[in-house]
Design a protein around this motif. Structure first.
Motif, PDB file in Angstrom:
ATOM      1  N   UNK A 107       0.861  -1.233   0.079  1.00  0.00           N
ATOM      2  CA  UNK A 107      -0.120  -0.042  -0.065  1.00  0.00           C
ATOM      3  C   UNK A 107       1.124   1.394  -0.106  1.00  0.00           C
ATOM      4  N   UNK A 108       2.373   1.215   0.270  1.00  0.00           N
ATOM      5  CA  UNK A 108       2.997   2.195   0.273  1.00  0.00           C
ATOM      6  C   UNK A 108       3.084   3.132  -1.046  1.00  0.00           C
ATOM      7  N   UNK A 109       3.031   4.462  -0.924  1.00  0.00           N
ATOM      8  CA  UNK A 109       3.080   5.324  -2.218  1.00  0.00           C
ATOM      9  C   UNK A 109       2.200   4.588  -3.572  1.00  0.00           C
ATOM     10  N   UNK A 110       1.114   4.044  -3.206  1.00  0.00           N
ATOM     11  CA  UNK A 110       0.177   3.925  -4.302  1.00  0.00           C
ATOM     12  C   UNK A 110      -1.085   4.511  -4.260  1.00  0.00           C
ATOM     13  N   UNK A 111      -1.060   5.393  -5.344  1.00  0.00           N
ATOM     14  CA  UNK A 111      -2.219   6.258  -5.466  1.00  0.00           C
ATOM     15  C   UNK A 111      -3.655   5.446  -5.643  1.00  0.00           C
ATOM     16  N   UNK A 112      -3.592   4.065  -5.957  1.00  0.00           N
ATOM     17  CA  UNK A 112      -4.880   3.643  -5.960  1.00  0.00           C
ATOM     18  C   UNK A 112      -5.645   3.300  -4.571  1.00  0.00           C
ATOM     19  N   UNK A 113      -4.492   3.521  -3.651  1.00  0.00           N
ATOM     20  CA  UNK A 113      -5.095   3.062  -2.311  1.00  0.00           C
ATOM     21  C   UNK A 113      -6.146   4.378  -1.954  1.00  0.00           C
ATOM     22  N   UNK A 114      -5.624   5.634  -2.288  1.00  0.00           N
ATOM     23  CA  UNK A 114      -6.452   6.699  -1.963  1.00  0.00           C
ATOM     24  C   UNK A 114      -7.576   6.762  -2.860  1.00  0.00           C
ATOM     25  N   UNK A 115      -7.492   6.270  -4.071  1.00  0.00           N
ATOM     26  CA  UNK A 115      -8.765   6.324  -4.839  1.00  0.00           C
ATOM     27  C   UNK A 115      -9.622   5.348  -4.436  1.00  0.00           C
ATOM     28  N   UNK A 116      -9.150   4.167  -3.799  1.00  0.00           N
ATOM     29  CA  UNK A 116     -10.287   3.175  -3.454  1.00  0.00           C
ATOM     30  C   UNK A 116     -10.876   3.656  -2.084  1.00  0.00           C
ATOM     31  N   UNK A 117     -10.286   4.407  -1.266  1.00  0.00           N
ATOM     32  CA  UNK A 117     -10.732   4.713   0.211  1.00  0.00           C
ATOM     33  C   UNK A 117     -11.681   5.813  -0.255  1.00  0.00           C
TER      34      UNK A 117
END
Length: 537
Positions: free
Chosen positions: A491-501
């Motif tokens: 999950x570190x430095x992954x923009x997809x994490x923010x997009x998901x949440x």
């Protein structure tokens, strides 16, 4: 829309226009009271909070809500959800105005006592941070015990007030038809008491063997460090006053943060996941001073842009994790769908915002995070991997057992506010944390925990939040990012994490009950197996 739904929509609109400015004023005053500690700010906070609660104490409003409910569930799901949440809010506050004012005054008085109290150690007032420094670093047994005992001094000042507040809360809860205030608190939070304690019993069983084995190893390690026998290891040999944190053993991360500005690292972390926090840091109150609350929290003042974080930062791993935790709360509030009605423009539940906070707080024990965010050399960070996973697993076990102490004791406190003995606290400490009570100690040590005074029936949400955090992390790493082992490092430095949440969990706000929200985000209800896997593997 049917005439009944039109009437309900108009009623909710009028309610929102009335309550929104009161909520803002009360929260802004609460922030000031916690940041200054001044009596006039505390008095204003008490007055405005009582005014806010009195709005929900209106018997005529509650009667109208019951009339709307009697006509069936509205077809519009947003109206239906707002009606349900309003009913719970009004139900829990059906008290006489004088009673509301008195309960708020009592709670605010206790809060002020905690905020302004400084323990006395060797004749000198000391902060909570100083006591924790001693428990982390000091090797002299006498100095450690003195610091631990000093941390409990506040309990003698607050125990009578907490018992009286519990008794008064119970009177009102029973008048409203509940067994006691604890039962009312769970029901109004949409938590089933039987399921909660059954889940905790299962977690106690699953964690007992690994926790017992670790406690034996820990006592042997601490005995060597402090030159005592394992049987002589006491609560003052632990790393914090309540044994909430695993004492340092074969891994210590403080050195990596000693020369770092924690705000900068937090900004880098959240930027990397596509959730910038510059505005949140600009409004934050991050460093300790006299009169200021010594703990940490996050407040969404207006359910729009004004989200505030309070900390008392020191350049160590504990406060790095705490800052990430509080900013986790903050990004949930910041990115909640602004298009939702005011009553639904907040996290799905206390435990869901705790889940995001706790998930972010875990990153200080992630090798990939230490490398990419803190700048620890790759080989050094990776070499820490096994130790960090083991340490984090111990933290999870310790949290499991600590929350059980708090939750079981709080249930007993409300079952019999005057009658529950001070020794009951140590009964649970010995049972769940396997930490022996000091010989001959007879003091209200439980009353030195601020949550029992100012955050009643809250503590179970920390453990439920960790369970939800594990479930979300494994879903995101596995299903969203395609990580085979479901590791946190993915999950570190992954923009997809923010997009998901942001587009998933945060956007839903409180439009659904919390477990429905979790099902929509992960495909299943709350499943303890994901959390157990964090320390059972």
């Amino acid at each position: 829309m049917s005439p009944n739904q039109q009437s309900l929509a108009a009623w909710i609109d009028a309610h929102t226009r009335a309550i929104e400015p009161k909520a803002f004023a009360a929260l802004d005053a609460e922030w000031k009271a916690n940041t200054t500690g001044r009596e006039d700010d505390q008095a204003l906070s008490a007055r405005l909070q009582a005014e806010y609660i009195r709005h929900y104490g209106s018997a005529s409003d509650f009667a109208e809500l019951k009339a709307f409910r009697s006509q069936g569930t509205p077809e519009d799901p947003l109206l239906a959800r707002q009606l349900d949440r309003l009913y719970r809010a009004y139900l829990g506050n059906q008290m006489a105005p004088k009673v509301i004012e008195e309960l708020v005054r009592m709670q605010k008085a206790l809060e002020g006592t905690f905020n302004n109290f400084r323990a006395e150690l060797n004749g000198t007032p000391v902060t909570d941070n100083r006591i924790k420094d001693i428990l982390r670093d000091e090797t002299d047994n006498g100095a450690r015990r003195a610091a631990w005992e000093a941390s409990k001094q506040i309990g003698t000042r607050t125990c009578a007030g907490i018992r009286e507040l519990a008794r008064r809360r119970n009177i009102e809860a029973k008048r409203l038809g509940f067994r006691d205030y604890f039962a009312m608190g769970l029901e109004l939070q949409e938590l089933d008491e039987t399921r909660l304690f059954d889940t905790f019993a299962k977690l106690e069983q699953l964690s007992d063997a690994p926790f017992t084995a670790w406690r034996e190893q820990l006592d042997e390690s601490l005995a060597k460090r402090f030159g005592v026998r394992p049987s002589e290891v006491g609560p003052w040999h632990m790393a914090d006053p309540f044994f909430q944190e695993a004492p340092p053993s074969d891994v210590s991360l403080d050195g990596y943060f000693a020369e770092k500005k924690l705000e900068t690292l937090a900004k880098t972390h959240f930027d990397g996941t596509g959730m910038p926090v510059d505005d949140l840091l600009a409004r934050a109150d991050l460093y300790e001073r006299d009169g200021k609350c010594q703990h940490a929290f996050c407040m969404s003042i207006d359910r729009r842009d004004d989200v505030r974080v309070l900390c008392n930062l020191k350049s160590n791993e504990k406060w790095m994790g705490t800052l990430l935790h509080e900013l986790g709360h903050a990004v949930y509030d910041k990115y909640c769908d602004r298009g939702l009605p005011f009553l639904l423009r907040e996290p799905a539940h206390i435990l869901s915002t705790e889940a995001i906070a706790m998930l972010n707080g875990r990153f200080t024990h992630c090798p990939e995070w230490l490398e990419k965010i803190v700048g620890v050399p790759a080989t050094e960070a990776r070499a820490l991997g096994v130790k960090l996973r083991r340490h984090l697993g111990r933290e999870f076990m310790l949290l499991t057992r600590w929350v059980m102490v708090m939750t079981h004791f709080e249930r007993d406190l409300y079952a019999d506010p005057e009658g529950v003995p001070d020794s009951r606290w140590w009964d649970y400490v010995e049972r769940f944390q396997k930490l022996a009570r000091p010989a001959g100690r007879n003091a209200p040590d439980w009353a030195s925990k601020i949550h029992l005074a100012v955050a009643p029936v809250y503590y179970q949400n920390y453990l439920l939040g960790e369970m939800m955090a594990s479930q979300l992390a494994r879903h995101v790493s596995g299903r969203v990012l395609g990580s085979a082992d479901g590791a946190l490092g993915a999950l570190v430095n992954r923009k997809e994490v923010g997009e998901y949440f942001v587009n998933g969990l945060f956007a839903l706000g409180a439009r659904h009950p919390w477990e429905v929200t979790l099902e929509k985000c992960t495909g299943e209800g709350l499943n303890p197996a994901h959390f157990v896997a964090e320390y059972a593997g």
